[in-house]
Write a protein that holds these residues in place. Structure first.
Motif, PDB file in Angstrom:
ATOM      1  N   SER A 703     -29.021 -17.200   5.993  1.00 45.26           N
ATOM      2  CA  SER A 703     -30.270 -16.436   5.977  1.00 45.26           C
ATOM      3  C   SER A 703     -30.344 -15.136   5.348  1.00 45.26           C
ATOM      4  O   SER A 703     -31.109 -14.828   4.390  1.00 45.26           O
ATOM      5  N   TYR A 704     -29.316 -14.367   5.599  1.00 43.12           N
ATOM      6  CA  TYR A 704     -29.133 -12.962   4.983  1.00 43.12           C
ATOM      7  C   TYR A 704     -28.936 -13.172   3.653  1.00 43.12           C
ATOM      8  O   TYR A 704     -29.413 -12.158   2.788  1.00 43.12           O
ATOM      9  N   LEU A 705     -27.915 -13.960   3.328  1.00 37.31           N
ATOM     10  CA  LEU A 705     -27.555 -14.139   1.629  1.00 37.31           C
ATOM     11  C   LEU A 705     -28.805 -14.539   1.094  1.00 37.31           C
ATOM     12  O   LEU A 705     -29.192 -14.210  -0.016  1.00 37.31           O
ATOM     13  N   SER A 706     -29.540 -15.414   1.697  1.00 43.60           N
ATOM     14  CA  SER A 706     -30.590 -16.047   1.036  1.00 43.60           C
ATOM     15  C   SER A 706     -31.636 -14.588   0.743  1.00 43.60           C
ATOM     16  O   SER A 706     -32.235 -14.710  -0.682  1.00 43.60           O
ATOM     17  N   ARG A 707     -31.908 -13.956   1.663  1.00 43.23           N
ATOM     18  CA  ARG A 707     -32.726 -12.738   1.345  1.00 43.23           C
ATOM     19  C   ARG A 707     -32.447 -11.921   0.241  1.00 43.23           C
ATOM     20  O   ARG A 707     -32.986 -11.292  -0.370  1.00 43.23           O
ATOM     21  N   PHE A 709     -30.254 -12.492  -2.125  1.00 42.45           N
ATOM     22  CA  PHE A 709     -29.991 -13.235  -3.521  1.00 42.45           C
ATOM     23  C   PHE A 709     -31.496 -12.975  -4.080  1.00 42.45           C
ATOM     24  O   PHE A 709     -31.796 -12.752  -5.278  1.00 42.45           O
ATOM     25  N   LYS A 710     -32.365 -13.262  -3.438  1.00 41.68           N
ATOM     26  CA  LYS A 710     -33.923 -13.248  -3.738  1.00 41.68           C
ATOM     27  C   LYS A 710     -34.297 -11.942  -4.305  1.00 41.68           C
ATOM     28  O   LYS A 710     -34.794 -11.649  -5.328  1.00 41.68           O
ATOM     29  N   LYS A 711     -33.666 -10.877  -3.402  1.00 41.80           N
ATOM     30  CA  LYS A 711     -34.149  -9.620  -3.591  1.00 41.80           C
ATOM     31  C   LYS A 711     -33.421  -9.319  -4.932  1.00 41.80           C
ATOM     32  O   LYS A 711     -33.862  -8.340  -5.870  1.00 41.80           O
ATOM     33  N   LYS A 712     -32.060  -9.373  -5.200  1.00 40.40           N
ATOM     34  CA  LYS A 712     -31.309  -8.940  -6.008  1.00 40.40           C
ATOM     35  C   LYS A 712     -31.527  -9.516  -7.552  1.00 40.40           C
ATOM     36  O   LYS A 712     -31.693  -9.003  -8.457  1.00 40.40           O
ATOM     37  N   THR A 713     -31.922 -10.900  -7.307  1.00 40.44           N
ATOM     38  CA  THR A 713     -31.907 -11.469  -8.805  1.00 40.44           C
ATOM     39  C   THR A 713     -33.211 -11.968  -8.981  1.00 40.44           C
ATOM     40  O   THR A 713     -33.587 -12.566 -10.311  1.00 40.44           O
ATOM     41  N   GLY A 714     -34.225 -11.936  -8.419  1.00 42.34           N
ATOM     42  CA  GLY A 714     -35.413 -12.498  -8.399  1.00 42.34           C
ATOM     43  C   GLY A 714     -35.670 -14.026  -8.347  1.00 42.34           C
ATOM     44  O   GLY A 714     -36.700 -14.469  -8.500  1.00 42.34           O
ATOM     45  N   LYS A 715     -34.546 -14.702  -7.923  1.00 38.04           N
ATOM     46  CA  LYS A 715     -34.588 -16.340  -7.979  1.00 38.04           C
ATOM     47  C   LYS A 715     -34.155 -16.652  -6.518  1.00 38.04           C
ATOM     48  O   LYS A 715     -33.105 -15.898  -5.884  1.00 38.04           O
ATOM     49  N   ASN A 716     -34.382 -17.756  -6.290  1.00 38.20           N
ATOM     50  CA  ASN A 716     -33.497 -18.277  -4.938  1.00 38.20           C
ATOM     51  C   ASN A 716     -32.516 -18.896  -5.190  1.00 38.20           C
ATOM     52  O   ASN A 716     -32.176 -19.073  -6.409  1.00 38.20           O
ATOM     53  N   PHE A 717     -31.531 -19.296  -4.262  1.00 40.72           N
ATOM     54  CA  PHE A 717     -30.115 -19.554  -4.393  1.00 40.72           C
ATOM     55  C   PHE A 717     -29.937 -20.938  -5.256  1.00 40.72           C
ATOM     56  O   PHE A 717     -29.242 -20.920  -6.127  1.00 40.72           O
ATOM     57  N   LEU A 718     -30.768 -21.837  -4.895  1.00 39.26           N
ATOM     58  CA  LEU A 718     -30.806 -22.962  -5.564  1.00 39.26           C
ATOM     59  C   LEU A 718     -31.048 -23.083  -6.865  1.00 39.26           C
ATOM     60  O   LEU A 718     -30.542 -23.729  -7.682  1.00 39.26           O
ATOM     61  N   GLU A 719     -32.191 -22.449  -7.400  1.00 38.40           N
ATOM     62  CA  GLU A 719     -32.632 -22.393  -8.761  1.00 38.40           C
ATOM     63  C   GLU A 719     -31.495 -21.732  -9.637  1.00 38.40           C
ATOM     64  O   GLU A 719     -31.216 -22.156 -10.702  1.00 38.40           O
ATOM     65  N   PHE A 720     -30.893 -20.392  -8.863  1.00 37.80           N
ATOM     66  CA  PHE A 720     -29.958 -20.226  -9.836  1.00 37.80           C
ATOM     67  C   PHE A 720     -28.594 -21.096 -10.205  1.00 37.80           C
ATOM     68  O   PHE A 720     -28.013 -21.138 -11.187  1.00 37.80           O
ATOM     69  N   VAL A 721     -28.385 -21.976  -8.938  1.00 43.82           N
ATOM     70  CA  VAL A 721     -27.189 -22.777  -8.984  1.00 43.82           C
ATOM     71  C   VAL A 721     -27.509 -23.657 -10.158  1.00 43.82           C
ATOM     72  O   VAL A 721     -26.694 -24.170 -11.116  1.00 43.82           O
ATOM     73  N   VAL A 722     -28.729 -24.403 -10.025  1.00 45.86           N
ATOM     74  CA  VAL A 722     -29.171 -25.386 -11.031  1.00 45.86           C
ATOM     75  C   VAL A 722     -29.102 -24.802 -12.277  1.00 45.86           C
ATOM     76  O   VAL A 722     -28.741 -25.643 -13.439  1.00 45.86           O
ATOM     77  N   GLU A 723     -29.723 -23.650 -12.633  1.00 46.68           N
ATOM     78  CA  GLU A 723     -29.801 -23.034 -14.056  1.00 46.68           C
ATOM     79  C   GLU A 723     -28.418 -22.812 -14.588  1.00 46.68           C
ATOM     80  O   GLU A 723     -28.109 -22.995 -15.739  1.00 46.68           O
ATOM     81  N   THR A 724     -27.471 -22.500 -13.711  1.00 47.95           N
ATOM     82  CA  THR A 724     -26.054 -22.045 -14.141  1.00 47.95           C
ATOM     83  C   THR A 724     -25.403 -23.499 -14.442  1.00 47.95           C
ATOM     84  O   THR A 724     -24.691 -23.562 -15.534  1.00 47.95           O
ATOM     85  N   LYS A 725     -25.603 -24.477 -13.667  1.00 45.17           N
ATOM     86  CA  LYS A 725     -25.062 -25.936 -14.117  1.00 45.17           C
ATOM     87  C   LYS A 725     -25.702 -26.213 -15.518  1.00 45.17           C
ATOM     88  O   LYS A 725     -24.840 -26.804 -16.243  1.00 45.17           O
ATOM     89  N   MET A 726     -27.061 -25.970 -15.764  1.00 44.94           N
ATOM     90  CA  MET A 726     -27.709 -26.495 -16.932  1.00 44.94           C
ATOM     91  C   MET A 726     -27.308 -25.806 -18.167  1.00 44.94           C
ATOM     92  O   MET A 726     -26.916 -26.370 -19.298  1.00 44.94           O
TER      93      MET A 726
END
Length: 774
Positions: A703-707, A709-726
């Protein structure tokens, strides 16, 4: 009054003269009695229930208020004592006392600054003074440097110097409404006190902070906090009224009592009875709650009035309804009785009158009775499980109902009974099952145990197995003439068969707790509780799979149970220096020390005490309280069952968490962690990346990593993983000749899911994308 008597006599005469309707009048008379008696009995029961409930409420409120007052007071008083100890341990203050000569102006100024700093930090402290007997000088934040003879409470200083107590709470001599916490200086040495460090506190301010209607008394090195508890009142009593509480004989009785906690009734401040409840702690502080019984009496008066009203209303309604229904029921009642005598099993034709409906209903019920008997026979195993669950849980309150159920389900009364509990180990940690699947685990344990028990041809031993509270539970019964050695031998054979079966067929490691044997069926819950208690000893006997309650409790540690506070301090110091290796080595010594006690309660509580000090140290090092709370550390600790689980949790989770949360550059640390996670995702985009996996990598909660990650990157964790894979997929489509299936596998997808996700993010198919850019 005469009119009522005359009416009653006429009513009796009418009843005697009645002939053809005598049964009807008797029916009404009997109905009135039948209504009034239950109403009166129910009202009495309601009255007693309400009285007991109100008294329990007042008792619980008194206990809760006493606990709240104690918690609030202890925070303030222990903080004052801690600040006193820190100031007394100050190297500059100790050097000034050790010098023996008249301190210089600079020394006095520096000491006054330190005293003022401590005083200003705590609003409850009225004055702090330091008295040195060598130079007969008092340093006070209020008066500065002053000779002892000129100080306003010089006689109080003489009393403190003559006392043999290194620390004590006393009433300030010469100042009404003030108490003093004093500490003899130096802290270490045998030459006697050379000085006094005193903290003077105004009792009125401290009383207002703690609870309404609270007063403090310091006498004979003991601090007493007395609260006049009125759960229903809101008016605050005067200080003079509250101080008069301290002169009651009951307060003196509490002071002289050697009990740590008690409850009794004695004379109160108004001369009437009052309830006294007190708690004493090891710091010579006593917390007292006084509840005048007049308060309870006043609150219960409305219950009496309500009960009387209920009796009158319901009795009147019942009598009226009885009369009306009796008139309507009298006509068909004889025909109904006649038909009941002639009732037979054959069905009659459809009827429209009332008696026809009643007849058809009775015939239908007769047929349904047989169906119910057949259905009850099919439910017998389920009912037996319910009976065994109630038996293990101790739900039977009467021997008669227990005996009847034992006869129903085939349990003999004159046998010897032993209960054992089987618990699977580490199946949740190894992710074979989820915690919410505890019922499935218990069902599997019980099934295997039942098969083993059914397959063992032992004449002397019978038993019943059910799933019970996430475990497998077995109630074994033996012939009453079998010796303890024979019973133990059969149990060991059965238990080892269970362990081998689970290990061989299900790859489970299980631990078995076994209670004592008892000769009465009603003692089965006691044996069950003992088996549960035996399983708790896994905390420091994790290598043993069979735990007899007699064996685990046979050897008692003769050494004095002492919490290793020195090792605790060293561990926290090592963590403050970010030396995780040294902290881990010291923690191994800490575990060995507390485990040597062989006491489950001491070991379990020691882990919780250490965690409390750990959290306090993190807050002192600048960690955010909200971040600490978010990790639910105590909840995680309570989920640990064995010593190995606790040890790994402390070393792999908790110690790295200390370094993470107490880092000096919080934002830079967060940026560094997120940067590392982003690089890790980019380098391992072909793997199955989860939030839990990445959180474990950097030692924080998901839960802390999720908050963060959203604060630092402006994206949630799942969105970043999918975009990186694409992005990696687009690079492979442009720069390589691999087919779509290989590229999908390279970024961690099946071909079908890869095409679907690629279209959603790139708005074209992978094939069209390759054609467009090559």
């Amino acid at each position: 009054m005469a009119g009522w008597k005359k009416a009653f006599v006429q009513l009796l005469s009418a009843l005697k003269r009645a002939n053809s309707r005598s049964y009807f009048l008797k029916l009404i008379w009997f109905g009135c009695i039948s209504v009034c008696v239950p109403v009166i009995l129910a009202s009495v029961v309601y009255y007693q229930y309400s009285m007991n409930k109100m008294e329990k409420y007042i008792h619980s409120e008194s206990t809760a208020s006493l606990s709240a007052m104690r918690d609030r007071a202890e925070r303030v008083l222990q903080q004052i004592e801690q600040e006193s100890l820190q100031l007394a341990n100050d190297a500059f203050l100790q050097d000034s006392l050790a010098g023996g000569a008249q301190p210089s102006v600079l020394t006095k100024t520096e000491l006054l600054k330190k005293i003022a700093l401590v005083k200003n930090f705590n609003s409850f402290i009225n004055e702090i003074y330091l008295y040195s007997s060598s130079d007969n000088l008092v340093l006070s934040n209020e008066y500065g440097a002053i000779a002892k003879e000129d100080y306003r409470t010089s006689s109080h200083l003489d009393e403190l110097l003559q006392s043999n107590h290194p620390t004590q709470w006393t009433k300030t001599t010469g100042r009404e409404g003030f108490i003093t916490f004093s500490r003899a200086l130096p802290l270490i040495g045998t030459e006697g006190p050379k000085g006094i460090l005193g903290f003077e506190i105004e009792t009125a301010a401290l009383s207002k902070f703690m609870e309404t209607d609270t007063t403090l008394v310091a006498a004979n090195q003991e601090l007493m906090i007395v609260k006049l508890n009125d759960p229903f009142g809101s008016e605050r009593r005067s200080e003079q009224f509250l101080e008069s509480l301290t002169s009651l004989p009951a307060i003196e009785k509490i002071r002289e009592s050697d009990k740590s906690a008690d409850f009794f009734v004695a004379e109160g401040i108004d001369g009437k009875q009052a309830q006294y409840r007190f708690v004493k702690n090891v710091f010579s502080r006593t917390y007292i709650s006084v509840v005048p019984e007049q308060i309870i009496t006043d609150q219960l008066s409305w219950i009496r009035q309500l009960t009387a009203f209920i009796i009158v209303v319901f009795a009147a309604i019942g009598i009226l309804l009885t009369y009306i229904n009796s008139r309507r029921a009298y006509t068909p009642i004889e025909q109904l009785i006649q038909h009941s005598r002639q009732l037979r099993d054959d069905q009659s034709g459809q009827l429209t009158d009332d008696l026809g409906v009643i007849q058809q209903s009775l015939d239908y019920l007769s047929g349904e009775t047989k169906k119910l008997e057949s259905y009850m026979q099919s439910l017998e195993p389920s009912l037996r499980e319910k009976f065994l669950y109630q038996l293990l849980n101790g739900d039977y309150r009467g021997n008669q109902s227990l005996l009847q159920d034992c006869e129903t389900y085939g349990m003999e009364m004159n046998n010897t009974y032993v209960t054992l509990l089987v618990e699977a180990e580490k199946i949740y940690k190894e992710k074979r099952f989820m915690p919410e699947e505890k019922g499935i685990v218990a069902f599997s344990l019980a099934n295997v145990m039942q098969e083993i028990l059914s397959g063992r041809d032992i004449v002397d031993m019978k038993g019943f197995v059910i799933p019970f509270q996430g475990r497998g539970a077995a109630i074994l019964q033996f012939k009453p003439d079998r010796s303890d050695d024979v019973i133990r031998q059969h149990i060991q054979q059965f238990v080892h068969a269970i362990i081998e079966a689970f290990r061989h067929y299900l790859a489970f490691e299980v631990t078995v707790g076994i209670g004592r044997s008892y000769s009465h069926i009603a003692d089965v819950p006691v044996s069950c509780n003992e088996a549960d208690h035996a399983l708790q000893y896994r905390l420091f006997r994790e290598s043993e799979q069979v735990l007899f309650i007699d064996e685990v409790e046979q050897v008692k540690s003769q050494s004095l149970l002492r919490y290793p506070s020195e090792l605790e301090t060293d561990i926290l110091d090592a963590l403050k220096q970010d030396d995780l290796q040294q902290a881990t080595e010291l923690f191994e010594k800490f575990i060995a020390t507390i485990h040597s006690s062989q006491s489950y309660a001491f070991i379990y509580q020691s882990y919780h005490v250490f965690l409390s000090k750990f959290i306090i140290s993190m807050e002192a090092q600048g960690a955010s309280s909200n971040e600490i709370i978010a990790h639910n550390l105590f909840g995680q600790l309570r989920s640990m069952q064995t010593s190995d689980e606790m040890k790994e949790w402390f070393k792999q989770k908790l110690f790295p968490l200390f370094s993470w949360l107490t880092a000096s550059e919080r934002e830079s640390s967060g940026d560094s962690a997120i940067e590392w996670i982003c690089n890790y995702i980019e380098q391992n985009c072909g793997q199955d990346l989860s939030l839990v996996h990445c959180a474990d990598k950097i030692g924080v909660s998901p839960s802390y990593l999720s908050r963060l990650f959203k604060k630092k990157t402006g994206k949630n964790f799942l969105e970043f993983v999918v975009e990186t894979k694409m992005e990696e997929a687009k690079r492979l489509l442009k720069d390589t000749d691999g087919n779509i299936s290989l590229i999908a596998e390279a970024v961690g997808y099946s071909e079908r899911n890869f095409i679907r996700v690629f279209q959603r993010y790139v708005h074209t198919t992978p094939g069209n994308f390759r054609t467009q850019f090559r």
